[in-house]
Write an enzyme that holds these catalytic residues in place. Structure first.
Site, PDB file in Angstrom:
ATOM      1  N   HIS A 191       7.367  -1.632  -4.456  1.00 39.42           N
ATOM      2  CA  HIS A 191       7.611  -0.693  -5.554  1.00 39.42           C
ATOM      3  C   HIS A 191       9.062  -0.808  -6.037  1.00 39.42           C
ATOM      4  CE1 HIS A 191       7.053   2.914  -7.926  1.00 39.42           C
ATOM      5  NE2 HIS A 191       8.017   3.548  -7.281  1.00 39.42           N
TER       6      HIS A 191
ATOM      7  N   GLN B 208      11.089  -3.402  -5.737  1.00 41.93           N
ATOM      8  CA  GLN B 208      11.282  -4.693  -6.402  1.00 41.93           C
ATOM      9  C   GLN B 208      10.711  -4.644  -7.817  1.00 41.93           C
ATOM     10  OE1 GLN B 208      13.680  -5.835  -4.164  1.00 41.93           O
ATOM     11  NE2 GLN B 208      12.936  -7.707  -5.072  1.00 41.93           N
TER      12      GLN B 208
ATOM     13  N   HIS C 194      10.460  -1.972  -9.741  1.00 39.46           N
ATOM     14  CA  HIS C 194      11.407  -1.198 -10.548  1.00 39.46           C
ATOM     15  C   HIS C 194      12.631  -2.037 -10.913  1.00 39.46           C
ATOM     16  CE1 HIS C 194      10.179   3.003 -11.026  1.00 39.46           C
ATOM     17  NE2 HIS C 194       9.489   2.833  -9.912  1.00 39.46           N
TER      18      HIS C 194
END
Length: 106
Positions: free
Chosen positions: A78, A80, A82
């Site tokens: 998650h 990475q 973002h």
């Protein structure tokens, strides 16, 4: 790094990337209004937040490169996601700001 440390670092990545995204978004809004100095300040703030996200990521990459096995974490995936999205949006924000500058100049 244990799983809790990976998750904590992942939260840092998400948080800093989220802050960077918010600054980039605000930079585009300021440019739309013709407030280019404010837009540039928002871009700079976004870059500073992005550096913090990269620093957190680099810590984990360095540990893995030294041979430490990092536990899988969906939170890291998650984070990475973002980070990558924010990097791309930052580039697009810079381009949009240039377009707004050109439009105002005409």
């Amino acid at each position: 790094m244990n799983k809790e440390e990976v998750q904590l670092t992942s939260f840092q990545i998400v948080g800093h990337a989220g802050d960077a995204f918010a600054h980039y978004y605000e930079a585009v809004n300021r440019a739309r209004e013709g407030l280019f100095e404010e837009a540039d300040r928002e871009l700079q703030e976004g870059e500073a937040c992005l550096i913090e996200a990269h620093n957190a990521q680099t810590q984990m990459l360095s540990e893995e490169a030294r041979g430490e096995e990092l536990p899988f974490s969906l939170m890291l995936v998650h984070g990475q996601d973002h980070l990558m999205t924010t990097i791309m949006f930052g580039r697009m924000a810079q381009e949009l700001i240039e377009v707004y500058k050109e439009l105002r100049a005409k």
